[in-house]
Write a protein that holds these residues in place. Structure first.
Motif, mmCIF file in Angstrom:
data_model
loop_
_atom_site.group_PDB
_atom_site.id
_atom_site.type_symbol
_atom_site.label_atom_id
_atom_site.label_comp_id
_atom_site.label_asym_id
_atom_site.label_seq_id
_atom_site.Cartn_x
_atom_site.Cartn_y
_atom_site.Cartn_z
ATOM 1 N N LEU A 224 0.734 -1.022 0.024
ATOM 2 C CA LEU A 224 0.169 -0.303 -0.062
ATOM 3 C C LEU A 224 1.043 1.266 -0.217
ATOM 4 C CD1 LEU A 224 -2.605 -1.365 2.382
ATOM 5 C CD2 LEU A 224 -3.186 -0.811 -0.347
ATOM 6 N N ALA A 225 1.963 0.539 0.696
ATOM 7 C CA ALA A 225 2.952 2.680 0.749
ATOM 8 C C ALA A 225 3.585 2.444 -0.858
ATOM 9 C CB ALA A 225 4.020 2.061 1.740
ATOM 10 N N ILE A 226 4.353 1.518 -1.277
ATOM 11 C CA ILE A 226 4.385 1.829 -2.607
ATOM 12 C C ILE A 226 2.987 2.159 -3.770
ATOM 13 C CG2 ILE A 226 5.167 0.390 -4.080
ATOM 14 C CD1 ILE A 226 5.974 -1.896 -2.710
ATOM 15 N N LEU A 227 2.228 1.641 -3.743
ATOM 16 C CA LEU A 227 0.824 2.211 -4.131
ATOM 17 C C LEU A 227 1.019 3.658 -4.548
ATOM 18 C CD1 LEU A 227 -2.014 0.046 -3.848
ATOM 19 C CD2 LEU A 227 -0.766 0.007 -6.278
ATOM 20 N N LYS A 228 0.689 4.053 -2.571
ATOM 21 C CA LYS A 228 0.953 5.791 -2.185
ATOM 22 C C LYS A 228 1.850 6.870 -3.328
ATOM 23 C CE LYS A 228 -0.312 8.969 1.672
ATOM 24 N NZ LYS A 228 1.245 9.590 1.430
ATOM 25 N N ALA A 229 3.788 5.753 -2.454
ATOM 26 C CA ALA A 229 3.897 6.661 -3.247
ATOM 27 C C ALA A 229 4.401 6.494 -4.629
ATOM 28 C CB ALA A 229 5.312 5.573 -3.226
ATOM 29 N N ARG A 230 4.106 5.827 -5.423
ATOM 30 C CA ARG A 230 3.526 5.873 -6.896
ATOM 31 C C ARG A 230 2.908 7.460 -7.467
ATOM 32 N NH1 ARG A 230 7.322 2.301 -9.544
ATOM 33 N NH2 ARG A 230 6.878 0.015 -8.252
ATOM 34 N N VAL A 231 1.761 7.554 -6.401
ATOM 35 C CA VAL A 231 0.977 8.098 -7.185
ATOM 36 C C VAL A 231 1.582 9.811 -6.706
ATOM 37 C CG1 VAL A 231 -1.670 8.903 -6.304
ATOM 38 C CG2 VAL A 231 -1.032 6.681 -6.999
ATOM 39 N N GLU A 232 2.405 9.432 -5.620
ATOM 40 C CA GLU A 232 3.074 10.753 -5.668
ATOM 41 C C GLU A 232 3.919 11.310 -6.572
ATOM 42 O OE1 GLU A 232 3.738 10.715 -0.858
ATOM 43 O OE2 GLU A 232 2.346 10.605 -0.737
ATOM 44 N N LYS A 233 4.458 9.916 -6.583
ATOM 45 C CA LYS A 233 5.501 10.016 -8.138
ATOM 46 C C LYS A 233 5.169 10.695 -8.744
ATOM 47 C CE LYS A 233 9.722 8.042 -10.163
ATOM 48 N NZ LYS A 233 9.535 6.730 -10.542
ATOM 49 N N PHE A 234 3.851 10.302 -9.724
ATOM 50 C CA PHE A 234 3.125 10.184 -10.773
ATOM 51 C C PHE A 234 2.771 11.868 -10.892
ATOM 52 C CE2 PHE A 234 -0.753 10.293 -13.805
ATOM 53 C CZ PHE A 234 0.087 10.624 -14.148
ATOM 54 N N GLN A 235 1.796 12.411 -9.399
ATOM 55 C CA GLN A 235 1.309 13.631 -9.442
ATOM 56 C C GLN A 235 2.990 14.848 -9.617
ATOM 57 O OE1 GLN A 235 -0.339 13.689 -5.426
ATOM 58 N NE2 GLN A 235 -2.111 13.327 -6.508
ATOM 59 N N HIS A 236 4.326 14.898 -9.273
ATOM 60 C CA HIS A 236 4.928 16.000 -8.519
ATOM 61 C C HIS A 236 5.944 15.207 -9.960
ATOM 62 C CE1 HIS A 236 3.033 15.601 -4.732
ATOM 63 N NE2 HIS A 236 2.919 16.922 -5.019
ATOM 64 N N ASN A 237 6.594 14.458 -10.598
ATOM 65 C CA ASN A 237 7.192 13.496 -11.982
ATOM 66 C C ASN A 237 6.954 13.994 -12.918
ATOM 67 O OD1 ASN A 237 9.505 12.983 -13.260
ATOM 68 N ND2 ASN A 237 9.937 11.814 -11.900
ATOM 69 N N GLN A 238 7.323 15.365 -13.917
ATOM 70 C CA GLN A 238 6.409 15.386 -15.043
ATOM 71 C C GLN A 238 6.704 14.667 -16.272
ATOM 72 O OE1 GLN A 238 4.202 17.378 -15.693
ATOM 73 N NE2 GLN A 238 3.910 18.115 -13.736
ATOM 74 N N GLU A 239 8.609 13.759 -15.878
ATOM 75 C CA GLU A 239 9.396 12.861 -16.183
ATOM 76 C C GLU A 239 8.477 11.614 -16.387
ATOM 77 O OE1 GLU A 239 12.916 12.652 -16.036
ATOM 78 O OE2 GLU A 239 13.447 15.576 -16.634
ATOM 79 N N TYR A 240 7.746 11.232 -15.231
ATOM 80 C CA TYR A 240 7.403 10.306 -15.068
ATOM 81 C C TYR A 240 6.054 9.847 -16.309
ATOM 82 C CZ TYR A 240 6.049 5.937 -12.774
ATOM 83 O OH TYR A 240 5.335 4.235 -12.165
#
Length: 396
Positions: A224-240
């Motif tokens: 669940l923590a990985i899923l949350k981190a994945r979403v946060e990365k997608f929100q803040h990393n334009q290159e993702y």
């Protein structure tokens, strides 16, 4: 009919009814016996009296005056003492047949007429009535005494049930049921034992629920923590990129699904009873259920060895075997062969490894087997190398 909710009263009433039937049967038989005996005694005495009187009247005809017979002291007084009433000597041309309420005897005279003696049975009936009333009174007294003693002893015998009932009402975790008394019937001891077995089973379920919650919390926290981190990365990393995010999130969801599926093993088939099962037949049943998956992956299944019988919890065993087999299908190399070997109560399931990980190579998967081995009484081992992955289940 008397109705009661208390088992004590029901048993007492039933016991008193049986006792009443017994007494009434005895009273009836006693009255019949006394009545027959009393009538026979009176009839015998009438025969004795008519035989003694016969000498006085045999030389005379039916015109003879029989009044003198009533004045013979021992004649009527003895008859009355034994229960004779309305005593009458008389002659008839035919043998006299006694009417209802009469007892009569007859003796034929030389001239062909009959000399008769009859008596009313009023006194006999009165005696029977008084005897019956006395017996019934005694019966009622006996019933009262038996009823009081019965209620006392039945309540005493059933008091352990009340004791157990109170323990059920006031039960606290960790308590055991016990009867308060030494002289307790085997049936109540069986109830006590059954209650203890049941409460132990529920205590185990409670511990399992607690363990399930703790395990799920611990094991599912990471994915669940990985899923949350994945979403946060997608929100803040334009290159993702979106496509990469979708692929990654799908993989994360697959891993989460595997963990959830594994956790569910801790809470199934708690009341699955043990029975004798054929291992090869069980394997064939499992293979038939996943035949489509085998065809899609172009997999073959090879069963090696002889069948053996297991005395185990069938549903849980099949579920475990199915999951190991599904795991082998899911992660076996396409167009390969899954080998199932049977050897002296040992089951080996081996598949050629593909590119993905195996369910039972994960920490939680191994923990599941560790949990099931105590439930199904087996040991296990996982053997893997670069080419093959094998789960070994030993029921010895």
């Amino acid at each position: 009919m008397i109705k009661s909710r208390l088992l004590t009263n029901k048993i007492t009433i039933f016991f008193l009814m049986l006792t009443s039937i017994y007494f009434l049967t005895n009273i009836t038989l006693a009255i019949i016996y006394i009545n027959n005996e009393k009538r026979q005694d009176l009839e015998i005495l009438l025969w004795h009296s008519i035989n003694e009187s016969y000498d006085y009247v045999k030389k005379y005809n039916d015109k003879t005056n029989l009044d003198f017979l009533y004045h013979i002291p021992h004649m009527t007084s003895v008859i009355e003492k034994i229960g004779g009433r309305e005593i009458l000597f008389f002659f008839t041309k035919e043998r006299y047949k006694p009417k209802k309420g009469e007892i009569a005897v007859s003796k034929k005279l030389p001239n062909g007429t009959y000399f008769n003696l009859k008596s009313s049975d009023i006194a006999v009936k009165k005696h029977i009535y008084e005897t019956a009333m006395q017996l019934i009174l005694q019966h009622l007294i006996y019933l009262i005494i038996i009823g009081i003693l019965g209620i006392y002893f039945i309540r005493k015998l059933l008091s352990p049930l009340n004791y157990l009932a109170n323990q059920c009402k006031n039960y606290k975790s960790g308590n055991e049921f016990y009867t308060n008394g030494k002289n307790v019937g085997d049936e109540i001891k069986q109830i006590e034992s059954a209650l203890n077995m049941l409460i132990h089973r529920f205590e185990e379920l409670r511990i399992k629920d607690k363990d399930l919650f703790a395990t799920a919390t611990h094991e599912l926290k990471t994915p669940l923590a990985i899923l949350k981190a994945r979403v946060e990365k997608f929100q803040h990393n334009q290159e993702y990129k979106k496509d990469a995010f979708i692929d990654d999130i799908n993989e994360d969801i697959k891993r989460l699904y595997i963990e959830i599926q594994s956790v569910l093993y801790f809470n199934i088939f708690d009341f699955d009873e043990k029975t004798d099962i054929s291992v090869i037949q069980s394997i064939k049943d499992i293979i038939s259920k996943v035949d489509l998956l085998l065809k899609n992956r172009e997999l073959e299944v090879e069963i090696i060895g002889d069948d053996f019988i297991l005395h185990t919890r069938q549903n849980l065993f099949l579920k475990m075997l199915m999951s190991i087999f599904e795991n082998a299908i899911a992660y076996a190399q396409s167009k390969s062969t899954i080998k199932i070997s049977l050897d002296s109560k040992i089951i080996k399931i081996q598949n050629t490894q593909g590119s993905n990980i195996n369910l039972f190579s994960s920490k939680l998967g191994i923990k599941i087997l560790g949990k099931l081995c105590s439930e199904l009484n087996f040991t296990f081992d996982i053997i893997k190398d670069r080419k093959n992955y094998e789960v070994v289940i030993d029921f010895n």
